[in-house]
Design an enzyme around this catalytic site. Sequence first.
Site, PDB file in Angstrom:
ATOM      1  N   SER A   1      -1.175 125.850  38.188  1.00 33.85           N
ATOM      2  CA  SER A   1      -2.074 126.790  37.531  1.00 33.85           C
ATOM      3  C   SER A   1      -3.283 127.009  38.417  1.00 33.85           C
ATOM      4  O   SER A   1      -3.684 126.138  39.188  1.00 33.85           O
ATOM      5  CB  SER A   1      -2.528 126.224  36.186  1.00 33.85           C
ATOM      6  OG  SER A   1      -3.665 126.913  35.710  1.00 33.85           O
TER       7      SER A   1
ATOM      8  N   GLU B   1       5.067 126.351  36.743  1.00 31.54           N
ATOM      9  CA  GLU B   1       3.737 125.791  36.940  1.00 31.54           C
ATOM     10  C   GLU B   1       3.725 124.343  36.454  1.00 31.54           C
ATOM     11  O   GLU B   1       4.413 124.002  35.491  1.00 31.54           O
ATOM     12  CB  GLU B   1       2.745 126.589  36.092  1.00 31.54           C
ATOM     13  CG  GLU B   1       1.496 126.981  36.794  1.00 31.54           C
ATOM     14  CD  GLU B   1       0.640 127.843  35.881  1.00 31.54           C
ATOM     15  OE1 GLU B   1       0.281 128.937  36.308  1.00 31.54           O
ATOM     16  OE2 GLU B   1       0.340 127.425  34.763  1.00 31.54           O
TER      17      GLU B   1
ATOM     18  N   CYS C   1      -3.611 138.888  32.120  1.00 31.24           N
ATOM     19  CA  CYS C   1      -3.338 137.470  32.364  1.00 31.24           C
ATOM     20  C   CYS C   1      -2.389 137.182  33.515  1.00 31.24           C
ATOM     21  O   CYS C   1      -2.041 138.045  34.296  1.00 31.24           O
ATOM     22  CB  CYS C   1      -2.896 136.810  31.063  1.00 31.24           C
ATOM     23  SG  CYS C   1      -4.320 136.441  30.002  1.00 31.24           S
ATOM     24  N   ASP C   2      -1.937 135.914  33.581  1.00 27.58           N
ATOM     25  CA  ASP C   2      -1.350 135.318  34.778  1.00 27.58           C
ATOM     26  C   ASP C   2      -0.205 136.104  35.393  1.00 27.58           C
ATOM     27  O   ASP C   2      -0.109 136.213  36.610  1.00 27.58           O
ATOM     28  CB  ASP C   2      -0.848 133.908  34.462  1.00 27.58           C
ATOM     29  CG  ASP C   2      -1.968 132.931  34.238  1.00 27.58           C
ATOM     30  OD1 ASP C   2      -3.102 133.375  34.013  1.00 27.58           O
ATOM     31  OD2 ASP C   2      -1.714 131.720  34.273  1.00 27.58           O
ATOM     32  N   LYS C   3       0.698 136.607  34.609  1.00 29.40           N
ATOM     33  CA  LYS C   3       1.852 137.323  35.150  1.00 29.40           C
ATOM     34  C   LYS C   3       1.829 138.800  34.771  1.00 29.40           C
ATOM     35  O   LYS C   3       2.335 139.637  35.511  1.00 29.40           O
ATOM     36  CB  LYS C   3       3.164 136.684  34.667  1.00 29.40           C
ATOM     37  CG  LYS C   3       3.311 135.211  35.048  1.00 29.40           C
ATOM     38  CD  LYS C   3       3.183 134.981  36.530  1.00 29.40           C
ATOM     39  CE  LYS C   3       3.310 133.509  36.895  1.00 29.40           C
ATOM     40  NZ  LYS C   3       2.278 132.661  36.293  1.00 29.40           N
TER      41      LYS C   3
ATOM     42  N   ASP D   1       1.122 131.253  30.259  1.00 25.63           N
ATOM     43  CA  ASP D   1       1.484 130.049  31.002  1.00 25.63           C
ATOM     44  C   ASP D   1       0.939 128.796  30.337  1.00 25.63           C
ATOM     45  O   ASP D   1       1.557 127.729  30.409  1.00 25.63           O
ATOM     46  CB  ASP D   1       0.976 130.151  32.440  1.00 25.63           C
ATOM     47  CG  ASP D   1       1.844 131.064  33.292  1.00 25.63           C
ATOM     48  OD1 ASP D   1       2.845 131.593  32.760  1.00 25.63           O
ATOM     49  OD2 ASP D   1       1.538 131.250  34.473  1.00 25.63           O
TER      50      ASP D   1
ATOM     51  N   CYS E   1      -8.720 133.446  30.179  1.00 24.36           N
ATOM     52  CA  CYS E   1      -9.442 132.175  30.048  1.00 24.36           C
ATOM     53  C   CYS E   1     -10.795 132.193  30.752  1.00 24.36           C
ATOM     54  O   CYS E   1     -11.068 133.033  31.596  1.00 24.36           O
ATOM     55  CB  CYS E   1      -8.584 131.035  30.561  1.00 24.36           C
ATOM     56  SG  CYS E   1      -7.113 130.759  29.558  1.00 24.36           S
TER      57      CYS E   1
END
Length: 649
Positions: A536, A510, A162-164, A120, A233
Site C-alpha cells: 500500500s 497488496e 482511489c487506488d485503482k 484495497d 484516505c
Amino acid sequence: MSRDPILDSGLDSIYTLRTSAPGPSGKLPLDPAQLGALASGDLFGWTQNAGMGWNPARMLGKEFLILSTMGGIRAPDGTPIALGYHTGHWEVGLLMEEAARTFSAAGAIPFAAYCSDPCDGRTNGTAGMLDSLPYRNDAATLFRRLIRSLPTRRGVLGIATCDKGLPAMLMALAGTPTLPTVLVPGGVTLMAEEAEDAGKVQTLATRFAQGEVTLEYAAEMGCKACGSPGGGCQFLGTAATSQVVAEALGLALPHAALSPSGAELWRDLARRSATALIALEKAGTTSRDLLTDDSIHNAMVTHAAFGGSTNLILHIPAIAHAAGLRRPTVEDWARINRQVPRIVDVLPNGPHHYATAQVFLAGAVPEVMLHLRDLGLLRLHARTVTGRTLGENLVWWETSERRQRLRAKLQELDRVNPDDVILAPARARARGLTPTITFLQGNLAPQGALVKSTAIAPERIDADGVFLHEGPARVFTSEAAAITAVKAGALKAGDVLVLMGIGPGCGMPETYQVTSALKYVRDGSKIALLTDGRFSGVSTGACIGHVSPEAWAGGPIGRLRDGDWLRLRIDTRTLEGSADLVSPSPEVLAARPLHPDLKPDPRVPADTRLWAALQNASGGSWGGCVFDVDRIRHLLDLGAEAEAKRSDA
C-alpha cells in the site's frame, strides 16, 4: 392458507398498471438533409434521449460524457440506502451532478456512466485483493468501451478518487487521444478529531493480538477514523498520490488534487472542470495534445517531490502506454528520484505527518511545483486542461487570491504554518526529508526491487544516511502465514521476513496488513521485509518489494530457506541499494529447487491468471502490468507457428 411474502406480497397496488402510455410530447429538431444523412443509431439515440425525458427542443446541444467510479446508493440527505465499498466513491455522484448542471446551463447535453471500484483497504488480507490490480486494466478497458459506445460524445469528464479506479480512469482518458478529456479528482476524507488515521486503524487487530490496545479502544478507534463520509484516505497513499499525478500530468485543473470531499470548494472544482472541457472542445484540444513525454516527466518529478506511493511505479508507465508514449524505465525513476528533493511533510512519510487536507490548504500540487520550477526541474511548456501551459498556470497561482486565502485558512484552522507542510528545498534538507524511492539490485533481485526509503524508521539510518540490516531469513509462502507469525510475536528483532510467491503471477496483491503491523508492533522497526509483491502507498518501514524475477518466474527469492543469512543495504541519499544472500553462497542458492511450500494459491481466479499471463508477456511489473497487444499477438503467432511445425512433424 398463509401467503409466502417471497412469492407474492399481497399488495393490491401492484395490479395498477398499463401496457401503453402517451409518448413524449414535442418533435425532434430534424431537417430533411440531416434526416437523410443520419445513421440509424444517431436517430435512435435522439429517440432514447426524448424517452428519458430530455426536452426535444434542446436536442441539438453538444454531447459530453461524464464517467465516474461512484458506488453505493445515497439518499438526498446523504444517509446510506446501500453502502459503497469505500468513502472514496461514496460522494463522487455529487460531483457528477454539479458537472452535469454546468453542461446543461451551457446548452450542452450531459450523459453519465459508471464503473465502480474496489477498496484495497477492505480487501487487504482477503482473497479480494487478488482482483485489485487486475481490476485496473479491466476498468480502463470498460471505460474506453463506454466512451466509444456513445458515438456522438464531444468530450469526456472523468471523476475518480482511489487506488485503482483513478489510475484506470487516467488510462482510459490517455487511451482516448482524439477527444478532449478532463480528470476531476474525487478529493480526500477529513481527519477525525481525537481518533487514529485511516491507515493506523488497519493495524488494530495486530496491536490487540500483541496486547498493545484494549478491545474497547479498538472498537472506538475503528469506528471513528473517517472525519467525513466521502473522499480518499487522509494519507499520501496510492489514492492521494494518483490525484497528485493526475494534476501533474496536466489532465486536471490547477489545485484540484486532495480537495476535501463534500466542501463547496470541492463542488466548485466539478463545475469549473466541466467549463474547461467545453472550452477544450471548442478549441479542438484533445488528450493527444496534453499527454506527452514532457507531461509524464512532470508527473514523475512531482511524485518524487511529494514522496508518493510506490504503486505509481506501476501506474505511470501504464498511463504512458495507453497514450502511446514511451514507458518510463527503472533507470528513469532512479535518475529523477536522485535529482528531485522531497519537500512535502505528509502522512505516512513525516516527519510531522500532516494530513492530505492540510497539504491541500498549504497549496498542494501548484505550491510544490513553484519550488520545482525554481529548481529548473519542470518542463513548463507542457500544455494543460486550462488551455494554458504549466508555466502560465504557475504564474497565476503564485499571485492568486485562492493561494493566499487557503494558506491563511490552514493557519487559522489548525495553527499550522503552510511552509512547514510544503517546505523550501533547503528547509526540507535541514529537517531530514530525504528522497523517496530507492531502487535496489543484488543477487536476490538481479532485475531490480524498490523500497520507499523515506518510510524507514529514522533511528535505523546512520549518520551517512545508510540503512544496513543483516539477519536470518524467515520465509513465508503466503501472506496469511506471515501475518499469523507477526501477530503471534514469532518474529524477532534482526529477522528478515521473506514473503514469496505473491508477485504478478498471482495478481500481485497488496501486503499492507503485514507492513502496517511491522510499523506498530514492538520491535517492528528492527524487522525487515523482502517480497516479490507490492505494498500500500501508506506502508512504512524497511519494506523491499517488487523483487524481480518473482518466485513464480524462478527468481532467487523463491529458493530462500529459513536461516539463510541476508544483507540489505539502502543509501537514502544516493538512492542506491542492494538485497543480497550472504550465506550460503549464491551458487548453492542457484542449485536449489523452489521452496517446497511454494504452491499456487487455489483462490486465484481464472480472470486473474489470464491477467497475469498477459501482463507478463507485456513487460511485467516494471512495464506497468499493461496489455501490450502487439507483443501478445507476436508471441501468440510464434506459438501458433511452433505448434504447426510440431503437427507437421
